[in-house]
Motif scaffolding. Structure first.
Motif, mmCIF file in Angstrom:
data_model
loop_
_atom_site.group_PDB
_atom_site.id
_atom_site.type_symbol
_atom_site.label_atom_id
_atom_site.label_comp_id
_atom_site.label_asym_id
_atom_site.label_seq_id
_atom_site.Cartn_x
_atom_site.Cartn_y
_atom_site.Cartn_z
ATOM 1 N N ARG A 36 0.887 -1.037 -0.103
ATOM 2 C CA ARG A 36 0.472 -0.074 0.221
ATOM 3 C C ARG A 36 1.239 1.225 -0.084
ATOM 4 N NH1 ARG A 36 -5.460 -0.971 2.406
ATOM 5 N NH2 ARG A 36 -5.509 1.029 2.608
ATOM 6 N N ARG B 268 0.409 -3.442 -6.563
ATOM 7 C CA ARG B 268 0.535 -5.371 -6.700
ATOM 8 C C ARG B 268 1.222 -4.981 -8.134
ATOM 9 N NH1 ARG B 268 -2.968 -8.776 -5.348
ATOM 10 N NH2 ARG B 268 -1.958 -10.812 -6.847
ATOM 11 N N ILE C 252 -5.192 0.330 -7.127
ATOM 12 C CA ILE C 252 -6.402 0.286 -7.090
ATOM 13 C C ILE C 252 -6.251 0.856 -6.217
ATOM 14 C CG2 ILE C 252 -8.027 -1.546 -6.399
ATOM 15 C CD1 ILE C 252 -5.005 -3.221 -7.915
ATOM 16 N N ALA D 207 -9.872 -1.484 -2.782
ATOM 17 C CA ALA D 207 -9.512 -3.205 -2.374
ATOM 18 C C ALA D 207 -9.683 -3.148 -0.816
ATOM 19 C CB ALA D 207 -7.932 -3.292 -3.147
ATOM 20 N N THR E 96 -11.005 -7.386 -0.111
ATOM 21 C CA THR E 96 -11.193 -8.096 -1.236
ATOM 22 C C THR E 96 -9.843 -9.145 -1.104
ATOM 23 O OG1 THR E 96 -9.708 -7.146 -2.878
ATOM 24 C CG2 THR E 96 -12.116 -6.379 -1.947
ATOM 25 N N ILE F 4 -7.772 -8.863 -3.876
ATOM 26 C CA ILE F 4 -7.468 -7.325 -4.480
ATOM 27 C C ILE F 4 -5.729 -7.412 -3.280
ATOM 28 C CG2 ILE F 4 -6.609 -5.762 -4.715
ATOM 29 C CD1 ILE F 4 -9.529 -5.882 -6.292
ATOM 30 N N THR F 5 -5.627 -7.668 -1.623
ATOM 31 C CA THR F 5 -4.929 -7.427 -1.422
ATOM 32 C C THR F 5 -3.952 -8.273 -0.795
ATOM 33 O OG1 THR F 5 -6.162 -7.481 0.283
ATOM 34 C CG2 THR F 5 -6.355 -5.334 0.481
ATOM 35 N N THR G 131 -5.194 -13.316 -6.066
ATOM 36 C CA THR G 131 -6.218 -12.600 -6.015
ATOM 37 C C THR G 131 -7.429 -13.687 -6.792
ATOM 38 O OG1 THR G 131 -6.118 -12.309 -8.948
ATOM 39 C CG2 THR G 131 -5.302 -10.480 -6.735
ATOM 40 N N ILE H 153 -7.429 -9.640 -10.704
ATOM 41 C CA ILE H 153 -7.946 -8.352 -10.381
ATOM 42 C C ILE H 153 -9.638 -7.857 -10.875
ATOM 43 C CG2 ILE H 153 -7.491 -6.320 -10.261
ATOM 44 C CD1 ILE H 153 -4.428 -6.314 -10.343
ATOM 45 N N ARG I 170 -12.563 -9.361 -9.020
ATOM 46 C CA ARG I 170 -12.729 -9.579 -7.518
ATOM 47 C C ARG I 170 -13.128 -7.957 -7.891
ATOM 48 N NH1 ARG I 170 -10.870 -13.762 -8.037
ATOM 49 N NH2 ARG I 170 -12.978 -13.675 -8.662
ATOM 50 N N LEU I 171 -12.888 -6.932 -8.553
ATOM 51 C CA LEU I 171 -13.380 -5.454 -8.258
ATOM 52 C C LEU I 171 -15.394 -5.817 -9.213
ATOM 53 C CD1 LEU I 171 -10.770 -3.356 -10.427
ATOM 54 C CD2 LEU I 171 -12.005 -3.113 -7.793
ATOM 55 N N GLU J 6 -8.799 0.689 -11.974
ATOM 56 C CA GLU J 6 -7.268 0.522 -12.009
ATOM 57 C C GLU J 6 -6.991 1.189 -12.908
ATOM 58 O OE1 GLU J 6 -4.609 -3.362 -13.291
ATOM 59 O OE2 GLU J 6 -7.021 -2.403 -14.228
#
Length: 259
Positions: free
Chosen positions: A124, A146, A164, A169, A172, A174-175, A179, A184, A187-188, A239
């Protein structure tokens, strides 16, 4: 030894360029295949009746074009190139996500190579200014970052860094490192950001030293850069993906209406 012609002394091109041209033609015709060793300096000197420096200039020209690589103590070899991936405009189609495949896996199925991904990092941080602008985020906005490297038949072909918005994120996979099926974008969409369109900015340049190491390419091999932004049905940027691709490994294909 490889069958090569003779130097034409009436040709305006200097001898080293003629030699480079003959070797290049052999490589392009497949007479010298990927991974094959070129004739040694001594063999080329004996065949063309030229000085050692002339032969070295010819080899250096081929190295600069990214066609050959030197291996200390072994000789000069035709560079093994990864399989060409045709990047079709439908590679991000929902049908692939529904089948549990991210774009890279979908392309692998079409072309028939063994895909891989390594060097995955998830962090992050604050979005760089250009990325924040594409995501329509305020300065200092936090994003999930990522980064990963993709391989084809075991050879690196691309690095990618996705950004993202952190709030999208949160909570989810995504972190996480994995994924899950569809990547990605799947998941979005699961959290309500149904994808509607993408934009891509495509460029070409020579790689940085770090990129050469990461992609395992020589100084003469160019890269393609693709900055892709994904938007949902509300036209919210969800994204940005910044990719660096080994240019000889890709053919970009776009389809669009004539209107």
């Amino acid at each position: 030894m490889l069958q090569l012609g003779a130097i034409d002394r009436s040709d305006d091109r200097p001898p080293y360029r003629q030699i480079a041209g003959m070797l290049r033609a052999a490589i392009e015709a497949g007479v010298l295949g990927p991974g094959e060793r070129l004739p040694s300096e001594a063999e080329l000197i004996d065949h063309f009746h030229v000085a050692r420096m002339t032969v070295r200039q010819a080899i250096q020209e081929l190295k600069g074009e990214g066609l050959v690589v030197s291996e200390h103590g072994r000789g000069v070899f035709v560079r093994p190139m990864p399989p060409v991936r045709r990047l079709a405009s439908d590679r991000f189609a929902r049908k692939h996500r529904d089948a549990g495949k991210a774009a890279f896996l979908a392309e692998a199925d079409k072309v028939g190579y063994a895909p891989g991904v390594d060097r995955i990092m998830v962090t992050r941080g604050v979005a760089p200014a250009a990325i924040a602008e594409h995501l329509r985020l305020p300065p200092e906005a936090e994003v999930v970052i990522r980064s990963r490297r993709y391989t084809a038949n075991g050879r690196p072909v691309e690095t990618a860094v996705s950004f993202i918005p952190a709030d999208m994120a949160a909570g989810t996979p995504i972190t996480e490192m994995d994924t899950g099926p569809g990547g990605i974008y799947a998941r979005l969409e699961e959290v309500g950001h149904v994808l509607a369109r993408f934009t891509e900015e495509v460029g070409a340049r020579m790689p940085t030293p770090e990129e050469r190491r990461e992609l395992e390419i020589g100084t003469g091999v160019p890269v393609l850069t693709v900055l892709r932004t994904a938007y949902d049905t509300a036209d919210v940027a969800v994204e940005v993906c910044d990719t660096v691709k080994v240019a000889p490994a890709y053919l970009l294909e776009y389809e669009f209406p004539a209107r």
